[in-house]
Design an enzyme around this catalytic site. Structure first.
Site, short mmCIF file in Angstrom:
data_model
loop_
_atom_site.label_atom_id
_atom_site.label_comp_id
_atom_site.label_asym_id
_atom_site.label_seq_id
_atom_site.Cartn_x
_atom_site.Cartn_y
_atom_site.Cartn_z
N SER A 114 -2.35 12.74 0.76
CA SER A 114 -1.37 11.83 0.35
C SER A 114 -0.33 13.14 -0.07
CB SER A 114 -1.50 10.82 -0.58
OG SER A 114 -0.57 10.07 -0.41
N ASP A 221 -2.53 2.87 7.99
CA ASP A 221 -2.12 3.27 6.84
C ASP A 221 -0.63 2.86 6.61
OD1 ASP A 221 -1.16 4.92 4.74
OD2 ASP A 221 -2.08 6.66 5.56
N HIS A 251 -5.12 3.84 3.94
CA HIS A 251 -4.43 5.16 3.36
C HIS A 251 -5.57 5.97 2.91
CE1 HIS A 251 -1.71 7.90 1.91
NE2 HIS A 251 -2.27 7.80 0.86
#
Length: 276
Positions: A114, A221, A251
């Site tokens: 991320s 996601d 995610h």
């Protein structure tokens, strides 16, 4: 579970708290490590959420190091406030040098998730000659709709990350909500501005050349949309990109119901990079 050791160092603006898994003496009679893995965590979380990933990599032959970024987890700094991600990357490089003092001869693999994927991508642009391989998980690259949606608003609304977007495993969201080291408040404006600036800098700073790079992400996601990550990956991709897109995953693919499948893809990729 592999024993981990916590340690600290001085970052650009305060103390950083790091953790090492698989160091000498923690793996019993296991063979000597084959490589070093660095973990870069995402926004609002901390490196303690990566115990399972670290265990898996140690079993694969790694010494694993991770650090809480500035303003995250146990590290110093105003909570989740980052003014310049170049400082975060500099801190991560200091962390890497310190972590690898006794194992500088081993191949180095960087794994970023991320926001940590953004940090890892920028690290590779600045220090790619130190890396044997790069893994990007659900990376914030190109653009992040959350940033674009929130920056024009004044004040920034109190809209924390929805734990349901993390994984199909509801226990992951429950643990996230209960974790006192996770930030559960609103995004901070300086951080949103720094994210936007860093994404633009990465986009104009060139590709990753021949560095073996793996991109993993889920089709569901909703926190960092696949279409945005793909656009960003395409901007920096070099000549050695591999991608694995997991159907239905959310995610946090390393915390998903098929996390072992995801981590097996990562370790196969690492094995290939180590052979070459």
């Amino acid at each position: 579970m592999t024993t981990s050791n916590e340690w600290t160092f001085n970052g650009t603006d305060g103390e950083r708290v790091a953790r090492t898994w698989g160091a000498a003496g923690s793996r019993g009679s296991a063979p000597a490590p084959r490589y070093v893995a660095l973990l870069a965590h995402g926004y609002g979380e901390h490196i303690g959420r990566y115990e399972y990933v670290a265990d898996y990599l140690v079993d694969h032959g790694a010494i694993v190091h991770g650090v809480d970024h500035a303003g995250h987890g146990k590290s110093a700094g105003e909570r989740v406030v980052i003014h310049d991600y170049e400082d975060v990357v500099t801190d991560f490089h200091t962390f890497s040098d310190l972590a690898r003092r006794a194992t500088a001869d081993l191949p180095l693999v960087l794994i970023g998730h991320s926001m940590g994927g953004m940090i890892a991508a920028r690290y590779a642009q600045r220090y790619g000659d130190e890396l044997t391989a790069l893994v990007l998980s659900g990376p914030v690259l190109g653009r992040w709709q959350t940033v674009d949606n929130l920056l024009p608003l004044d004040p920034v609304p109190e809209t924390p990350i929805d734990p349901a977007t993390l994984s199909r495993d509801s226990a992951v969201g429950d643990s996230y909500v209960a974790d006192p080291l996770v930030w559960h408040g609103a995004f901070r404006r300086p951080t949103l501005q720094a994210l936007k600036s860093s994404l633009a800098l990465i986009s104009r700073s060139g590709n990753l050349g021949a560095l073996p790079t793996l991109w993993v992400q889920g089709t569901d996601d909703q926190l960092v949309p696949l279409v945005d990550s793909r656009a960003g990956v395409e901007q920096i991709r070099g000549s050695a990109l591999t991608e694995h897109i997991f159907d239905g995953a959310r995610h946090e693919v390393f915390n998903e119901t098929n996390k072992d499948e995801v981590l097996a893809a990562v370790t196969r990729f690492v094995d290939s990079a180590l052979r070459n």
